[in-house]
Design a protein around this motif. Sequence first.
Motif, PDB file in Angstrom:
ATOM      1  N   THR A 375       0.827  -1.211   0.000  1.00 36.57           N
ATOM      2  CA  THR A 375       0.000   0.000   0.000  1.00 36.57           C
ATOM      3  C   THR A 375       0.864   1.264   0.000  1.00 36.57           C
ATOM      4  O   THR A 375       0.605   2.210  -0.732  1.00 36.57           O
ATOM      5  CB  THR A 375      -0.920   0.004   1.239  1.00 36.57           C
ATOM      6  OG1 THR A 375      -1.643  -1.217   1.260  1.00 36.57           O
ATOM      7  CG2 THR A 375      -1.900   1.156   1.207  1.00 36.57           C
ATOM      8  N   VAL A 376       1.907   1.253   0.830  1.00 36.08           N
ATOM      9  CA  VAL A 376       2.771   2.437   0.899  1.00 36.08           C
ATOM     10  C   VAL A 376       3.521   2.626  -0.421  1.00 36.08           C
ATOM     11  O   VAL A 376       3.658   3.749  -0.928  1.00 36.08           O
ATOM     12  CB  VAL A 376       3.752   2.331   2.087  1.00 36.08           C
ATOM     13  CG1 VAL A 376       4.742   3.490   2.085  1.00 36.08           C
ATOM     14  CG2 VAL A 376       2.980   2.315   3.401  1.00 36.08           C
ATOM     15  N   PHE A 379       1.169   4.079  -2.813  1.00 34.60           N
ATOM     16  CA  PHE A 379       0.873   5.466  -2.462  1.00 34.60           C
ATOM     17  C   PHE A 379       1.981   6.413  -2.956  1.00 34.60           C
ATOM     18  O   PHE A 379       1.715   7.474  -3.489  1.00 34.60           O
ATOM     19  CB  PHE A 379       0.696   5.602  -0.947  1.00 34.60           C
ATOM     20  CG  PHE A 379       0.424   7.006  -0.495  1.00 34.60           C
ATOM     21  CD1 PHE A 379      -0.841   7.557  -0.619  1.00 34.60           C
ATOM     22  CD2 PHE A 379       1.441   7.792   0.034  1.00 34.60           C
ATOM     23  CE1 PHE A 379      -1.095   8.869  -0.216  1.00 34.60           C
ATOM     24  CE2 PHE A 379       1.200   9.098   0.440  1.00 34.60           C
ATOM     25  CZ  PHE A 379      -0.070   9.626   0.312  1.00 34.60           C
ATOM     26  N   TYR A 380       3.236   5.994  -2.780  1.00 35.51           N
ATOM     27  CA  TYR A 380       4.341   6.851  -3.205  1.00 35.51           C
ATOM     28  C   TYR A 380       4.774   6.576  -4.637  1.00 35.51           C
ATOM     29  O   TYR A 380       5.778   7.134  -5.101  1.00 35.51           O
ATOM     30  CB  TYR A 380       5.537   6.692  -2.260  1.00 35.51           C
ATOM     31  CG  TYR A 380       5.323   7.364  -0.925  1.00 35.51           C
ATOM     32  CD1 TYR A 380       5.333   8.754  -0.817  1.00 35.51           C
ATOM     33  CD2 TYR A 380       5.104   6.619   0.224  1.00 35.51           C
ATOM     34  CE1 TYR A 380       5.138   9.377   0.402  1.00 35.51           C
ATOM     35  CE2 TYR A 380       4.903   7.236   1.452  1.00 35.51           C
ATOM     36  CZ  TYR A 380       4.923   8.611   1.534  1.00 35.51           C
ATOM     37  OH  TYR A 380       4.725   9.224   2.742  1.00 35.51           O
ATOM     38  N   PRO A 399       9.669   6.420   1.858  1.00 36.27           N
ATOM     39  CA  PRO A 399       8.597   5.421   1.990  1.00 36.27           C
ATOM     40  C   PRO A 399       8.997   4.255   2.888  1.00 36.27           C
ATOM     41  O   PRO A 399       8.186   3.758   3.670  1.00 36.27           O
ATOM     42  CB  PRO A 399       8.389   4.937   0.553  1.00 36.27           C
ATOM     43  CG  PRO A 399       8.860   6.049  -0.303  1.00 36.27           C
ATOM     44  CD  PRO A 399       9.968   6.713   0.441  1.00 36.27           C
ATOM     45  N   GLU A 450      -0.145  12.773   4.563  1.00 37.17           N
ATOM     46  CA  GLU A 450       0.203  11.553   3.821  1.00 37.17           C
ATOM     47  C   GLU A 450      -0.097  10.321   4.666  1.00 37.17           C
ATOM     48  O   GLU A 450      -0.687   9.357   4.207  1.00 37.17           O
ATOM     49  CB  GLU A 450       1.687  11.568   3.436  1.00 37.17           C
ATOM     50  CG  GLU A 450       2.013  12.518   2.318  1.00 37.17           C
ATOM     51  CD  GLU A 450       3.524  12.593   2.025  1.00 37.17           C
ATOM     52  OE1 GLU A 450       3.904  13.457   1.233  1.00 37.17           O
ATOM     53  OE2 GLU A 450       4.304  11.801   2.603  1.00 37.17           O
ATOM     54  N   GLN A 453      -3.685   9.645   4.989  1.00 34.74           N
ATOM     55  CA  GLN A 453      -4.189   9.095   3.727  1.00 34.74           C
ATOM     56  C   GLN A 453      -3.854   7.599   3.620  1.00 34.74           C
ATOM     57  O   GLN A 453      -4.688   6.778   3.239  1.00 34.74           O
ATOM     58  CB  GLN A 453      -3.536   9.884   2.586  1.00 34.74           C
ATOM     59  CG  GLN A 453      -4.181   9.701   1.233  1.00 34.74           C
ATOM     60  CD  GLN A 453      -5.642  10.095   1.260  1.00 34.74           C
ATOM     61  OE1 GLN A 453      -5.977  11.134   1.794  1.00 34.74           O
ATOM     62  NE2 GLN A 453      -6.506   9.238   0.729  1.00 34.74           N
ATOM     63  N   ILE A 454      -2.635   7.268   3.985  1.00 32.55           N
ATOM     64  CA  ILE A 454      -2.225   5.858   3.922  1.00 32.55           C
ATOM     65  C   ILE A 454      -3.082   5.021   4.876  1.00 32.55           C
ATOM     66  O   ILE A 454      -3.501   3.906   4.560  1.00 32.55           O
ATOM     67  CB  ILE A 454      -0.720   5.711   4.273  1.00 32.55           C
ATOM     68  CG1 ILE A 454       0.121   6.348   3.165  1.00 32.55           C
ATOM     69  CG2 ILE A 454      -0.340   4.248   4.461  1.00 32.55           C
ATOM     70  CD1 ILE A 454       1.591   6.492   3.508  1.00 32.55           C
TER      71      ILE A 454
END
Length: 466
Positions: A375-376, A379-380, A399, A450, A453-454
């Motif tokens: 997921t991270v 996301f990045y 990240p 951030e 959001q994650i």
Amino acid sequence: MHASDYYKPLDDAGGLWERALIEIGLSVSKANFSTWFKNTAISKKDEGVIILSVPNAFVKDWLSNKFHKHILRALRNIAPEVRSIEYIIAHSVPANREPVGRIEPPVLYSEQLRMSELDANHETGLNPKYVFNSFVVGPFNELAHSAAQAVIKNPGVSYNPLFIYAGTGLGKTHLIQAIGNQIKKTDPGKSVYYLTSEKFTLDYIESVQNNKMYLFKEKYRKYDCLIMDDIQFVAGKERTQEELFHLFNNLYNSNKQIIFSSDKAPKYITSIESRLRSRFEGGMIVDISHPDFESRFAILKSKLKELEFAPSDAVVEYIASAIQDNIRELEGALNSVICQSQLKRRNLNVQEIKTLIKNNIKPKRTISVKEVIKTVAQFYNIEERSLYEKTRRKEIVKPRQVIMYILREDFNTSYPYIGQKLGGRDHTTVIHAYEKIKKDLRGDSLLVQELDQIKILLNNAEPVGV
Ligand code: ADP
Ligand code: MG
């Protein structure tokens, strides 16, 4: 945003506060500035003392803890005679003092909460916010509470050691620190020390490496009351356990009080030596269970005492019924609701509250480490593979550190395990990453957003295999 967007001071001694705000605006981030300095004013200037009025207790804490130096410096640059600042909560602000500026995106509430972790006393390791005054007692924790009271009455005599266990976010740290604070308050001459078992482990390793074992032994043996949090993390660390065993015996034999917390009962902590386990079991073992609805409601109400815009009982009831098994999440949800309604300057509607609460519940433990990493990475917008590699490219390092932070903070994963899962890194690297992100979160509102959001992504994530 301009300084003129803020309330005109009540007694501004020649525009002092307006001018100071301009200067402060230059030295703090925009989001911080608009969030924390709105609705502030000098209400009085008396010789060198400035009385600064602020809208609520949260802003008061934040300004006096984090921005005090900025504020004092700015004021003294303009008025050198200023010596000190007192912050007071002004409950009503005249209507014509409405700010005219637009409201900036908020600094998320999570940031304010982390602030209080800064406050631990250097000598005792205790945080003054953990006291019995703010500790709600209900059927779920009354046994632990009364054992704590017995220990306070007769440290080193009644229950030694006191061993408290409970799942995460149920008040272990609060309770054992409150014992320490109370013992210290009753008898300031007593030396009390609080630390986590991980800090103990690191301290031990460092003393071995630096040939300072004699200092290490001396230091820990001198306490009248030693409080060690999250003792489950000594599992598998044989040398640390051995050292702890000897320390325990030494303190115990001199009638010094020892307090442990753990996420499980001693008999379920695997990979600890049986002689240490039997020490854990030799005093009083007591658990904290999950709070019932009434206790959850009471806890929420107790957090609202000092507030100006308190949510209605219906909202509090809703939160208390939606979040059932973790007091930390309960607080988090309440704080988001308060923060959002302060920013919007109105009460939230039911739908808004539901959305907020959904985003506030921490991801469940059933999500795998792999899922967090994936997921991270998504996301990045980086390749998952690169996270395991040795690269130190900036776009990968951050990240990776965020993953380490989330695994630690939200999943309570041990440092070595996190290191192992991220390409076999040393646990000290993980600790460094965790501390770095934690520190950055205090000043970097973008990073806070951030991470929020994650968290939302993780809440909605479909689980993948382990
Ligand atoms: P743990 O150490 O078990 O993970 P904490 O002690 O950190 O949990 O508690 C999580 C949060 O909930 C803290 O902010 C704490 O102040 C609050 N809290 C826990 N128990 C209570 C209680 N009985 N009354 C009021 N607040 C509580
Ligand atoms: Mg804890």
